[in-house]
Scaffold this motif. Sequence first.
Motif, PDB file in Angstrom:
ATOM      1  N   GLU A 103     -11.526   0.273  -0.362  1.00  0.00           N
ATOM      2  CA  GLU A 103     -11.080  -0.814   0.500  1.00  0.00           C
ATOM      3  C   GLU A 103     -10.142  -0.262   1.573  1.00  0.00           C
ATOM      4  O   GLU A 103      -9.179   0.448   1.261  1.00  0.00           O
ATOM      5  N   VAL A 104     -10.439  -0.616   2.816  1.00  0.00           N
ATOM      6  CA  VAL A 104      -9.718  -0.067   3.956  1.00  0.00           C
ATOM      7  C   VAL A 104      -9.116  -1.198   4.788  1.00  0.00           C
ATOM      8  O   VAL A 104      -9.779  -2.205   5.047  1.00  0.00           O
ATOM      9  N   ALA A 105      -7.887  -1.017   5.205  1.00  0.00           N
ATOM     10  CA  ALA A 105      -7.269  -1.869   6.217  1.00  0.00           C
ATOM     11  C   ALA A 105      -7.094  -1.012   7.462  1.00  0.00           C
ATOM     12  O   ALA A 105      -6.954   0.213   7.370  1.00  0.00           O
ATOM     13  N   VAL A 135      -4.849  -2.269  -0.663  1.00  0.00           N
ATOM     14  CA  VAL A 135      -6.065  -1.569  -0.260  1.00  0.00           C
ATOM     15  C   VAL A 135      -5.943  -0.117  -0.710  1.00  0.00           C
ATOM     16  O   VAL A 135      -4.862   0.336  -1.072  1.00  0.00           O
ATOM     17  N   ASN A 136      -7.045   0.606  -0.660  1.00  0.00           N
ATOM     18  CA  ASN A 136      -7.031   2.021  -1.031  1.00  0.00           C
ATOM     19  C   ASN A 136      -6.566   2.926   0.099  1.00  0.00           C
ATOM     20  O   ASN A 136      -6.029   4.011  -0.139  1.00  0.00           O
ATOM     21  N   LEU A 188       0.488  -5.765   4.494  1.00  0.00           N
ATOM     22  CA  LEU A 188      -0.912  -5.743   4.077  1.00  0.00           C
ATOM     23  C   LEU A 188      -1.066  -6.059   2.596  1.00  0.00           C
ATOM     24  O   LEU A 188      -0.174  -5.774   1.796  1.00  0.00           O
ATOM     25  N   THR A 199       0.829  -1.187   0.000  1.00  0.00           N
ATOM     26  CA  THR A 199       0.000   0.000   0.000  1.00  0.00           C
ATOM     27  C   THR A 199       0.872   1.249   0.000  1.00  0.00           C
ATOM     28  O   THR A 199       1.862   1.332   0.720  1.00  0.00           O
ATOM     29  N   VAL A 215      -5.242   2.907   4.478  1.00  0.00           N
ATOM     30  CA  VAL A 215      -4.928   2.256   5.744  1.00  0.00           C
ATOM     31  C   VAL A 215      -5.203   3.269   6.850  1.00  0.00           C
ATOM     32  O   VAL A 215      -4.612   4.348   6.864  1.00  0.00           O
TER      33      VAL A 215
END
Length: 170
Positions: free
Chosen positions: A35-37, A98-99, A95, A2, A101
């Motif tokens: 998308e989130v982490a 994702v878009n 990770l 990311t 974090v």
Amino acid sequence: MTDLNRVFGIIGRSGSGKTTLVEAMLPWFVERNIEVAVIKHSHHQLSFEPPHKDSARFRTAGAREVIVASPYQYALFHSLHGQDEPSLQQLVDRLGPVNLVLVEGYRQADIPRLEVHRPSRGIAPVYAENQGVVAVATDVTELTSCPLPLLDLNQPEHIAAFIARSVGLL
């Protein structure tokens, strides 16, 4: 991996509502296919399963890493065995793509961050002592001597949009 430009921190004193805010913002991101982490720092020993379960037994027996997988999710447990705690960068690197974090904690990391501050709790804010704080989410309409934008803590969708704009997702 990311992009670090898409890492945004949430800080605040214990009990200020950081976790509640992150939880409340996640549906807004999901609705927009962002998308989130989430990485959360803890000062406590982590325990995900009771000691008698298989993965805990493997870790106790000395496995460096254990993955527990099902058709719905998987979890990776990594034992440090005397190694230093990993840096935020090292965790982000682990990770999947994702878009965004969201990071709870890691106050010293060089990332933009938002402080959750509730004056009613009688706890001093931290924005004055932390570089990188770009806004304050609070449940009051005015904070004296705060030079930063104030965001309404009771409107997590507005805070989520602020974060998305800050990292270039909107």
